[in-house]
Design a protein around this motif. Structure first.
Motif, PDB file in Angstrom:
ATOM      1  N   GLN A 139       0.835  -1.194   0.000  1.00  0.00           N
ATOM      2  CA  GLN A 139       0.000   0.000   0.000  1.00  0.00           C
ATOM      3  C   GLN A 139       0.875   1.252   0.000  1.00  0.00           C
ATOM      4  OE1 GLN A 139      -3.139  -1.065   3.175  1.00  0.00           O
ATOM      5  NE2 GLN A 139      -4.307  -0.233   1.475  1.00  0.00           N
ATOM      6  N   VAL A 140       0.537   2.186  -0.853  1.00  0.00           N
ATOM      7  CA  VAL A 140       1.313   3.422  -0.982  1.00  0.00           C
ATOM      8  C   VAL A 140       0.932   4.354   0.163  1.00  0.00           C
ATOM      9  CG1 VAL A 140       1.732   5.445  -2.437  1.00  0.00           C
ATOM     10  CG2 VAL A 140       1.501   3.166  -3.477  1.00  0.00           C
ATOM     11  N   PRO A 141       1.923   4.922   0.863  1.00  0.00           N
ATOM     12  CA  PRO A 141       1.603   5.834   1.969  1.00  0.00           C
ATOM     13  C   PRO A 141       0.766   7.025   1.504  1.00  0.00           C
ATOM     14  CG  PRO A 141       3.926   5.223   2.020  1.00  0.00           C
ATOM     15  CD  PRO A 141       3.372   4.690   0.735  1.00  0.00           C
ATOM     16  N   ALA A 142      -0.146   7.451   2.333  1.00  0.00           N
ATOM     17  CA  ALA A 142      -1.003   8.590   2.008  1.00  0.00           C
ATOM     18  C   ALA A 142      -0.149   9.821   1.722  1.00  0.00           C
ATOM     19  CB  ALA A 142      -1.963   8.872   3.165  1.00  0.00           C
ATOM     20  N   GLY A 143      -0.464  10.498   0.629  1.00  0.00           N
ATOM     21  CA  GLY A 143       0.260  11.701   0.273  1.00  0.00           C
ATOM     22  C   GLY A 143       1.413  11.487  -0.684  1.00  0.00           C
ATOM     23  N   LEU A 144       1.798  10.244  -0.915  1.00  0.00           N
ATOM     24  CA  LEU A 144       2.882   9.946  -1.854  1.00  0.00           C
ATOM     25  C   LEU A 144       2.284   9.755  -3.243  1.00  0.00           C
ATOM     26  CD1 LEU A 144       5.863   9.349  -2.415  1.00  0.00           C
ATOM     27  CD2 LEU A 144       5.420   6.961  -1.821  1.00  0.00           C
ATOM     28  N   SER A 145       2.782  10.496  -4.226  1.00  0.00           N
ATOM     29  CA  SER A 145       2.242  10.409  -5.577  1.00  0.00           C
ATOM     30  C   SER A 145       2.586   9.075  -6.218  1.00  0.00           C
ATOM     31  CB  SER A 145       2.803  11.542  -6.441  1.00  0.00           C
ATOM     32  OG  SER A 145       4.180  11.321  -6.718  1.00  0.00           O
ATOM     33  N   ALA A 146       1.767   8.669  -7.194  1.00  0.00           N
ATOM     34  CA  ALA A 146       2.025   7.428  -7.922  1.00  0.00           C
ATOM     35  C   ALA A 146       3.361   7.512  -8.656  1.00  0.00           C
ATOM     36  CB  ALA A 146       0.896   7.152  -8.903  1.00  0.00           C
ATOM     37  N   ARG A 147       3.658   8.695  -9.227  1.00  0.00           N
ATOM     38  CA  ARG A 147       4.931   8.860  -9.945  1.00  0.00           C
ATOM     39  C   ARG A 147       6.117   8.531  -9.054  1.00  0.00           C
ATOM     40  NH1 ARG A 147       7.308  14.323 -13.002  1.00  0.00           N
ATOM     41  NH2 ARG A 147       9.444  13.524 -13.262  1.00  0.00           N
ATOM     42  N   HIS A 148       6.130   9.057  -7.853  1.00  0.00           N
ATOM     43  CA  HIS A 148       7.269   8.823  -6.967  1.00  0.00           C
ATOM     44  C   HIS A 148       7.208   7.458  -6.301  1.00  0.00           C
ATOM     45  CE1 HIS A 148       7.471  13.378  -7.100  1.00  0.00           C
ATOM     46  NE2 HIS A 148       8.573  12.947  -7.679  1.00  0.00           N
ATOM     47  N   ALA A 149       6.013   6.921  -6.111  1.00  0.00           N
ATOM     48  CA  ALA A 149       5.894   5.557  -5.585  1.00  0.00           C
ATOM     49  C   ALA A 149       6.482   4.540  -6.557  1.00  0.00           C
ATOM     50  CB  ALA A 149       4.434   5.231  -5.290  1.00  0.00           C
ATOM     51  N   ALA A 150       6.504   4.901  -7.862  1.00  0.00           N
ATOM     52  CA  ALA A 150       7.083   4.007  -8.866  1.00  0.00           C
ATOM     53  C   ALA A 150       8.589   3.847  -8.700  1.00  0.00           C
ATOM     54  CB  ALA A 150       6.763   4.513 -10.269  1.00  0.00           C
ATOM     55  N   LEU A 151       9.204   4.647  -7.840  1.00  0.00           N
ATOM     56  CA  LEU A 151      10.618   4.472  -7.498  1.00  0.00           C
ATOM     57  C   LEU A 151      10.843   3.323  -6.521  1.00  0.00           C
ATOM     58  CD1 LEU A 151      11.674   8.204  -6.967  1.00  0.00           C
ATOM     59  CD2 LEU A 151      12.830   6.621  -8.534  1.00  0.00           C
ATOM     60  N   ALA A 152       9.767   2.746  -6.015  1.00  0.00           N
ATOM     61  CA  ALA A 152       9.880   1.783  -4.911  1.00  0.00           C
ATOM     62  C   ALA A 152      10.798   0.604  -5.235  1.00  0.00           C
ATOM     63  CB  ALA A 152       8.496   1.275  -4.515  1.00  0.00           C
ATOM     64  N   LEU A 153      10.669   0.015  -6.417  1.00  0.00           N
ATOM     65  CA  LEU A 153      11.482  -1.174  -6.698  1.00  0.00           C
ATOM     66  C   LEU A 153      12.962  -0.848  -6.872  1.00  0.00           C
ATOM     67  CD1 LEU A 153       9.242  -3.552  -8.836  1.00  0.00           C
ATOM     68  CD2 LEU A 153       9.364  -3.208  -6.366  1.00  0.00           C
TER      69      LEU A 153
END
Length: 373
Positions: free
Chosen positions: A149-163
């Protein structure tokens, strides 16, 4: 909307935007509305070497999106709600083998396409219903999908850095053991090398050194590495690398050397040379060739630990999302380009210098019509 578009890789250097009908959702499946998918260096390998047995496929495995719908069994297992923003891992493990039961599901044979397994972004349209990649408006969800689950407030664009960031955390901290007082040398300033810089900084390493080539692209990446936490940058070929590290460490050399460089094998030789006695060498950059006349006696003489790395763990992805959300180390600056679905071929070619300028981490947003930055 009952139809959607996806960028389909038909053959090497051939992408076609195709239209599909949304698949029926079975009790054991779901559908993701894709918000952003990161462009990984491994996508280029898939794009250039598309086996006929897998046929056309939808690439993209660093996917972030919203849960569109779920079957009854999937809902019970996933414990998610429709509308939740989630980041996916590329692995689709079996869940029952020794590797899965031991927490190493990335090593499950079911995740390895070379063994006939499935993986997001590497599974063809010929495996029903076929929508297994993130360069699409929608992605089909297997029952054994690994969600975060992506933390609240974190954009999808920057969440794509996760891997990519999770690889840095896995290699540097969880496997490499980086910590306070240590010197870490990172070879290669690409996505993975920069992610290792961030991870080493977050782990409290005393001295972080990163190397790169003496060209404009790597110089700009090395400059970003300094912003991310590197203490020293070294351009290869300008001076003697081993001597430089010796001087920077007072002769002690590196506690941890991480080889993130791809292509040539010289970085493996230098990694062994840069490590101190009882140090550790992490090999993360695939060479796709054998090393001629490798002096393995150096590993024995220096009592080294050498580890090959393969991807990330569940823990490292969770840590990555927290780190990105905090943006404590300016990690969001690694996200350099936002592109539309029609730019998929451009993005893939950018991985090898034939597209947008100075890419580090590019993201495909299927809802964009034009290229943005």
């Amino acid at each position: 909307m009952t139809t959607f578009q996806a960028a389909v890789a038909l053959a090497a250097n051939q992408i076609e935007i195709q239209e599909f009908t949304k698949p029926a959702i079975l009790p054991e499946s779901g559908l993701l509305k894709v918000a952003a998918t990161g462009v990984c260096g491994s996508d280029w390998g898939y794009y250039q070497n598309l086996p006929a047995s897998r046929g056309p496929l939808i690439l993209g495995h660093e996917t972030v999106g919203y849960i569109e719908s779920m079957g009854s069994l999937a809902k019970e297992k996933w414990r998610l709600k429709e509308g939740d923003l989630v980041a996916l891992e590329e692995y689709i493990p079996c869940g029952t083998c020794h590797a899965c039961r031991s927490g190493d599901f990335r090593l499950c044979d079911a995740t390895d396409w070379r063994l006939g397994g499935m993986r997001y972004g590497a599974t063809g349209l010929n495996v029903a219903p076929g929508f297994w990649g993130g360069y699409s408006h929608y992605q089909y969800l297997h029952l054994n999908t690994v969600f975060h689950q992506v933390p609240a407030g974190l954009s999808a664009r920057h969440a794509a850095l996760a891997l990519p960031i999770s690889n840095g955390i896995e290699w540097t901290y969880l496997q490499g053991g980086a910590g306070p007082g240590q010197t870490v040398v990172i070879q290669g300033p690409g996505q993975q090398g920069l992610a290792c810089v961030v991870a080493a900084k977050a782990a409290g390493a005393n001295q972080i050194i990163i190397t790169g080539l003496a060209n404009d692209t790597d110089r700009k990446r090395l400059a970003l590495a300094k912003k991310l936490g590197a203490d020293h940058t070294i351009e290869l070929g300008e001076t003697d690398l081993v001597q430089d590290v010796k001087e920077l460490t007072g002769g002690l050399m590196a506690d941890l050397v991480i080889d993130c460089a791809s292509g040539g094998t010289d970085s493996v030789i230098s990694a062994v040379a840069l490590a101190r006695k009882k140090g550790m060498v992490i090999l993360g950059g695939q060479k796709r060739k054998k090393i001629p006349e490798f002096d393995s006696d150096q590993i024995i003489a220096k009592f080294l630990t050498v580890k090959g790395m393969r991807g990330h763990s569940y823990e490292s992805v969770e840590l990555a999302l927290q780190l990105i959300h905090s943006d404590k180390y300016a990690v969001k600056e690694m996200s350099t380009h936002l592109l539309g679905l029609k730019d998929t071929d451009l993005a893939l070619n950018s991985l090898v210098g034939n597209g947008v300028k100075e890419p580090i981490h590019m993201v495909i947003d299927p809802n964009l019509e034009t290229t943005q930055s």
